[in-house]
Design an enzyme around this catalytic site. Structure first.
Site, short mmCIF file in Angstrom:
data_model
loop_
_atom_site.label_atom_id
_atom_site.label_comp_id
_atom_site.label_asym_id
_atom_site.label_seq_id
_atom_site.Cartn_x
_atom_site.Cartn_y
_atom_site.Cartn_z
N THR A 4 5.08 -16.43 -30.83
CA THR A 4 4.44 -16.77 -31.89
C THR A 4 3.12 -18.02 -31.16
OG1 THR A 4 5.85 -18.91 -32.33
CG2 THR A 4 6.61 -16.90 -33.29
N ASP A 5 2.50 -18.35 -32.25
CA ASP A 5 1.28 -19.31 -31.81
C ASP A 5 1.76 -20.39 -31.13
OD1 ASP A 5 -0.51 -17.13 -32.38
OD2 ASP A 5 -1.12 -18.19 -34.28
N CYS A 6 2.75 -21.06 -31.90
CA CYS A 6 3.31 -22.31 -31.04
C CYS A 6 4.44 -22.11 -30.10
CB CYS A 6 3.99 -23.16 -32.51
SG CYS A 6 4.98 -22.28 -33.59
N TYR A 7 5.00 -20.85 -30.16
CA TYR A 7 6.18 -20.63 -29.01
C TYR A 7 5.69 -19.29 -28.38
CZ TYR A 7 8.93 -24.35 -31.11
OH TYR A 7 9.57 -25.54 -31.53
#
Lengths: 130, 502
Positions: free
Chosen positions: B128-131
């Site tokens: 994901t964008d954060c992970y």
């Protein structure tokens, strides 16, 4: 004394245990036997003072003989003294002592292998394979 | 006379508390009487060490760089549940390795961590964008984890029904190896040392109460799953820090034919504050009764063969149906004792003080079976309803004719009363033609040992019978052992494409 007798049946069906009994006069008790079309294995129990003559006679008849002494091994670091082996052993090899610690009468063992197969903690093995 | 928990804790802190194990208590109460026992004893310690499948641990692995939100996690190839944020997972004790099956599982991962072994973590993610990270593989020691918190949904069963097997084949169960014809009885539990048996009304055991768990000082969370204390089968949910645990009191195991499980050591100290607690802690093995359940019958409400108490079970043999039967324990009484005495040491030395539950457990509650809205298929629905049988007095030739005409390979044999007495197959008849010496009638060649099913039996059970005996058909019999149809491997095909396998 217990003897593990292995023999080939390739040369035909020879009643070798019966022959040993007849020729030596020793009363052999067969505790376990597995015989198929090509080979056989029998675990026999005989009086200690007759083991030499029985062994020699079996060897003459072409069988391989091995003396069994305390064949089953207990790994005390794995055993938790649960006692799962106690009631399934046909020979009553296992029991609890007064402290509920597992006690083993290895000389009673006929190597059926049941306890090795079911020990939840894999604490039992055959000495020859340990 | 009554004591308060504060008085007991004060004595513990002063090093003056009188602590006895639950095994010592009955003798002491008999000797001193209840009143004096109350004055004398401050704490009773309990213990149990046995297979507790419903166990597992939460782990927090810390964040990797770049970070990953782990969606699926394996520890030494054992999958852990990772639907818990980014780097948390819960490993269940009975989860089996994807590569080593029942030789290694969640319980072994827990034991390996505790003994200081390195465990391989593998995880995947969609990113994901954060992970952003998608995969990770790393070797971890217990000390590398932020938390390793054991949290067992169902431990410390108050007692457990003993097991036997009335059928003619060996059963491999979570209750161990069950010999045919009730050749042995297996049981689990420490009897008078069991925590709940010493406090069946949960007056002292409940949420927040300290316990011994796997060698660490843990805590009772509260009622365990499937708890049924109203029927005498209470359970507890417990937790403890894996980093404080000792493999002497936590062992992975494999029950042949069942799978992986974890042997857990659990003990609970019970503060003796009133006469009622004195009485409940004076419980003896003779007072704790269980049923001997026939595991040979594959239904939920398996029949009971008889009632036994823990004194009979622990004695190693008792009489059942007029015959002596030997028992095997699956839990370790020796280790249960050691737990109770270790806990006793902790309290005598002031290492552990006690408290009363912050939230009580309802001791009248009973567990219910599953509500099933979709019933699995029964034999009745797929069996062959044609009834083609032969009498045992008929010639073999007639059997051959019937087999040909009925286009079947199995022919149930009945006696003059119409009761099933044997079975012949096309193979048996071919054999009779090749070796005609055995006789000319069906009864001379039939197999007398017939494996059967009934119309209301679940198809899954019938399939298990076919597999276990390596056969391809079962006569369906009614209550009087008359043939009501046949279930063959061919009939099982009806399940495909039908309404059962949508």
């Amino acid at each position: 004394m217990k003897l593990l007798v292995t023999f080939s049946r390739k040369e035909g069906k020879k009643p070798i245990i019966a022959q040993v009994v007849r020729d030596t006069g020793v009363l052999v008790s067969v505790e376990r036997a597995l015989i198929d079309s090509s080979e056989g294995e029998a675990l026999i129990d005989i009086p200690d003072d007759t083991c030499r003559i029985v062994r020699d006679k079996l060897a003459d008849l072409g069988a391989a003989v091995r003396f069994l002494e305390e064949e089953i091994a207990l790994d005390e670091s794995e055993c938790v003294d649960c006692g799962a082996c106690i009631s399934i052993c046909p020979q009553e090899v296992f029991s609890f002592d007064e402290e509920s610690k597992l006690h083993m009468d290895a000389e009673k063992c006929v190597l059926c292998g049941r306890c090795i197969e079911i020990c939840p903690h894999r604490a039992l093995s055959r000495k020859s394979e340990a | 006379m009554k004591k308060t928990i504060h008085q007991v804790n004060e004595r513990i802190r002063d090093g003056n508390a009188r602590v006895v194990t639950a095994e010592e208590m009955p003798g002491l109460v008999a000797e001193l009487g209840e009143k004096d026992a109350l004055a004398e004893v401050d704490v009773v310690t309990t213990g149990t060490f046995g297979a507790m499948c419903s166990s597992g641990s939460f782990f927090n692995f810390g964040h990797a760089d770049p970070p990953i939100r782990m969606e699926r996690v394996w520890l030494n190839d054992v999958e852990a549940y990772a639907g818990l944020a980014a780097v948390d997972a819960y490993i269940g004790a009975t989860q089996q390795s994807t590569t080593r099956e029942d030789q290694y599982g969640g319980a072994h991962v827990i034991e390996d961590f505790i003994t200081g072994k390195s465990v391989e973590l593998r995880a995947i993610s969609r990113g994901t964008d954060c992970y952003p990270r998608r995969t990770i593989t790393t070797e971890l020691l217990l000390e590398n984890l932020n938390q390793a918190i054991m949290c067992n949904p169902r431990n410390g069963y108050q007692r457990y029904n003993a097991a036997c097997n009335s059928t003619d084949r060996v059963f491999y169960t979570y209750m161990g190896m069950l010999l045919p014809s009730c050749g042995n009885v297996t049981y689990s539990g420490s009897g008078l040392l069991n925590p709940i048996s010493n406090d069946p009304h949960f007056r002292c055991i409940g949420s927040g109460v300290p316990c011994f768990l796997g060698g660490a000082a843990g805590m009772v969370i509260g009622e365990g799953t499937q708890a049924s204390p109203g029927g005498g089968f209470g359970t507890l949910m417990v937790t403890g820090d894996m980093k404080q645990m000792d493999s002497e009191y936590l062992r992975a195991a494999t029950m042949k034919g069942y799978g992986v499980t974890l042997y857990v050591g659990l003990g609970i100290p019970i503060p003796v504050l009133d006469i009622e607690t004195v009485r409940s802690c004076a419980v003896k093995d003779e007072d704790i009764w269980v049923d001997v359940i026939d595991y040979g019958i594959p239904v939920r409400n398996r029949p009971s063969m008889m009632k036994v108490n823990y004194a009979m079970l622990k004695s190693g043999r008792f009489e059942m149906n007029g015959e002596e039967v030997r028992t095997s324990s699956l839990s370790s009484l020796r280790r249960a004792r050691r737990i109770a005495s270790e806990l006793k040491g902790w309290i005598e030395s002031g290492k552990m003080t006690l408290c009363l539950p912050t939230r009580p457990i309802d001791y009248t509650k009973k567990a219910s079976p599953m509500r099933e809205t979709v019933q699995g298929p029964r034999v009745l629905e797929i069996m062959d309803r044609r009834i083609i049988t032969i009498s045992e007095d008929e010639p073999i030739r007639d059997a051959a004719r019937k087999l040909l005409k009925g286009e079947t390979n199995h022919l149930p044999v009945i006696n003059s009363e119409g009761v099933l007495v044997g079975i012949v197959t096309t193979y048996d008849i071919s054999k009779a033609v090749v070796n005609p010496g055995k006789g000319t009638l069906v009864r001379d060649i039939m197999r007398r040992k017939v494996v059967t099913t009934t119309a209301d039996e679940a198809v899954d059970i019938a399939v298990q019978k076919l597999e276990k005996h390596n056969i391809s058909a079962l006569p369906v019999v009614d209550r009087d052992f008359r043939v009501a149809g046949m279930l063959t491997a061919m009939d099982l095909g009806k399940l495909f494409g039908g309404r059962w396998l949508k």
